[in-house]
Structure formats: C-alpha cells, structure tokens
Motif scaffolding. Structure first.
Motif, PDB file in Angstrom:
ATOM      1  N   PRO A  60     -13.169  -2.600   4.501  1.00 48.42           N
ATOM      2  CA  PRO A  60     -12.399  -1.478   4.209  1.00 48.42           C
ATOM      3  C   PRO A  60     -11.315  -1.809   3.307  1.00 48.42           C
ATOM      4  O   PRO A  60     -11.006  -0.955   2.389  1.00 48.42           O
ATOM      5  N   ASP A  61     -10.688  -2.925   3.269  1.00 53.37           N
ATOM      6  CA  ASP A  61      -9.642  -3.323   2.427  1.00 53.37           C
ATOM      7  C   ASP A  61     -10.022  -3.161   1.015  1.00 53.37           C
ATOM      8  O   ASP A  61      -9.554  -2.987  -0.160  1.00 53.37           O
ATOM      9  N   VAL A  62     -11.344  -3.872   0.684  1.00 54.17           N
ATOM     10  CA  VAL A  62     -12.035  -3.830  -0.582  1.00 54.17           C
ATOM     11  C   VAL A  62     -12.412  -2.374  -1.028  1.00 54.17           C
ATOM     12  O   VAL A  62     -12.184  -1.885  -2.284  1.00 54.17           O
ATOM     13  N   GLY A 110       3.921  -0.596  -5.380  1.00 53.33           N
ATOM     14  CA  GLY A 110       3.893   0.512  -4.329  1.00 53.33           C
ATOM     15  C   GLY A 110       2.841   0.710  -3.483  1.00 53.33           C
ATOM     16  O   GLY A 110       2.900   1.012  -2.323  1.00 53.33           O
ATOM     17  N   LEU A 111       1.737   0.907  -4.215  1.00 52.24           N
ATOM     18  CA  LEU A 111       0.274   1.282  -3.562  1.00 52.24           C
ATOM     19  C   LEU A 111       0.049  -0.114  -2.933  1.00 52.24           C
ATOM     20  O   LEU A 111      -0.661   0.242  -1.689  1.00 52.24           O
ATOM     21  N   CYS A 112       0.404  -1.243  -3.152  1.00 59.32           N
ATOM     22  CA  CYS A 112       0.084  -2.267  -2.328  1.00 59.32           C
ATOM     23  C   CYS A 112       1.021  -2.413  -1.091  1.00 59.32           C
ATOM     24  O   CYS A 112       0.424  -2.719   0.011  1.00 59.32           O
ATOM     25  N   GLY A 113       2.019  -1.707  -1.252  1.00 59.64           N
ATOM     26  CA  GLY A 113       3.053  -1.602   0.069  1.00 59.64           C
ATOM     27  C   GLY A 113       2.405  -0.536   0.898  1.00 59.64           C
ATOM     28  O   GLY A 113       2.468  -0.575   2.215  1.00 59.64           O
ATOM     29  N   LEU A 114       1.824   0.421   0.300  1.00 57.40           N
ATOM     30  CA  LEU A 114       1.245   1.621   1.116  1.00 57.40           C
ATOM     31  C   LEU A 114      -0.149   1.055   1.933  1.00 57.40           C
ATOM     32  O   LEU A 114      -0.273   1.223   3.049  1.00 57.40           O
ATOM     33  N   HIS A 115      -0.995  -0.006   1.210  1.00 61.63           N
ATOM     34  CA  HIS A 115      -2.115  -0.287   1.952  1.00 61.63           C
ATOM     35  C   HIS A 115      -1.459  -1.676   2.887  1.00 61.63           C
ATOM     36  O   HIS A 115      -2.250  -1.358   3.916  1.00 61.63           O
ATOM     37  N   VAL A 121      -0.763   0.234  11.074  1.00 62.55           N
ATOM     38  CA  VAL A 121      -0.773   1.447  11.864  1.00 62.55           C
ATOM     39  C   VAL A 121      -2.125   1.691  12.291  1.00 62.55           C
ATOM     40  O   VAL A 121      -2.920   1.503  11.768  1.00 62.55           O
ATOM     41  N   THR A 122      -2.385   2.178  13.498  1.00 58.35           N
ATOM     42  CA  THR A 122      -3.529   2.503  14.083  1.00 58.35           C
ATOM     43  C   THR A 122      -4.206   3.543  13.440  1.00 58.35           C
ATOM     44  O   THR A 122      -3.730   4.683  13.180  1.00 58.35           O
ATOM     45  N   TYR A 123      -5.448   3.259  13.326  1.00 55.50           N
ATOM     46  CA  TYR A 123      -6.342   4.297  12.208  1.00 55.50           C
ATOM     47  C   TYR A 123      -5.665   4.521  11.050  1.00 55.50           C
ATOM     48  O   TYR A 123      -6.016   5.495  10.013  1.00 55.50           O
ATOM     49  N   GLY A 124      -4.758   3.778  10.353  1.00 52.39           N
ATOM     50  CA  GLY A 124      -4.295   3.771   9.170  1.00 52.39           C
ATOM     51  C   GLY A 124      -5.038   3.477   7.844  1.00 52.39           C
ATOM     52  O   GLY A 124      -4.855   4.241   6.903  1.00 52.39           O
ATOM     53  N   ILE A 125      -5.929   2.491   8.260  1.00 45.95           N
ATOM     54  CA  ILE A 125      -6.890   2.015   7.208  1.00 45.95           C
ATOM     55  C   ILE A 125      -7.540   3.267   6.893  1.00 45.95           C
ATOM     56  O   ILE A 125      -8.064   3.843   5.768  1.00 45.95           O
TER      57      ILE A 125
END
Length: 145
Positions: A60-62, A110-115, A121-125
């Motif tokens: 999911p991170d990829v 900033g996008l790394c911070g959002l990631h 967070v639960t279900y954040g990904i």
C-alpha cells in the motif's frame, strides 16, 4: 524541467502549423510519454527492490508513492512549463529555474508528512489512496483542457 528543451527546437513549427485547437494534446502527450518511458520504469525497479526487502506488507505504501508521483507530473508541468514542450534549444537551459526544485522539495516533504499521518490513522492509508486516485483523475484530465 527539461521537457521544454529539444535538440531541434526549430521543428516545433510543425505543431504550430497543425490544425490543433490548442496545445493541450501536445502537453498531455509529452507528459504521458514522460510518465511511461521515464518515470514508471525507474519506479518499478525501486518498487521491486523495496518489495523484496520489506515484503508484501509495504505494497500500500508503494501504491501511495506511485500515485503521488503520477499526480505530481501534471501539477509540476503546469507550474514549470511556461513554453510548450520541445520548443526551446538546450543552450537556453542555463536559465534560473532551479528554484522550482526547492519549491517541489517542500511540496514532496508535505506529501511525505501526509503519507506518514495517514499511516497513523485507522483506515488512513485506504482513504489516502482514494484521495490520490481522485487527484490523479482531476490532474490528468482537467489541468490541460
């Protein structure tokens, strides 16, 4: 940043002579070609290495990194391409456009911070993937109309 330069910029007259209602197809084609020929092969190599090292749990991170990179292509092109793709000679590349790199480093940070935040967070990904899919749809269809 280098999409606006060409070894034969005088050939750009062909696009001006073509019966195109706007230069949008040229921009879209150049960006899609960049994404397929340059971005995706390098990303695929990196993704395979990370999947071998960390296993399937990082998938999911990829996917988030792929979607983020794909959304940044048209957004960065819209801000940096003041001239059509391939319309300037390489000797014009000495201009002072390097400060855009610093701006995009801040944006990517900033996008790394959002990631990272989405992973806490639960279900954040999953939500972040949905947001990035929507952002990609908007960026690739609406920015060059």
């Amino acid at each position: 940043m280098m999409l606006k330069f060409s070894g034969k910029p005088k050939a750009f007259w062909l696009f001006g002579a073509a019966p195109l209602p706007s230069m949008s197809p040229l921009y879209q084609g150049a960006l899609k070609a960049f994404a397929i020929k340059m971005f995706l092969p390098l990303f695929t190599v990196n993704a395979v290495v990370f999947l071998i090292i960390f296993g399937i749990r990082i998938l999911p991170d990829v996917l988030i990194i792929l979607l983020t990179g794909l959304v940044l292509i048209p957004v960065s092109a819209k801000t940096m391409l003041r001239h059509p793709p391939f319309s300037q000679a390489f000797n014009m590349a000495q201009q002072k456009d390097g400060w855009w790199v610093l701006v995009f480093i801040i944006v990517v940070g900033g996008l790394c911070g959002l990631h990272y935040f989405s992973s806490t967070v639960t279900y954040g990904i999953s939500a972040y993937i949905v947001v990035l899919l929507a952002a990609n749809g908007l960026a690739w269809t609406r920015l060059y109309k």
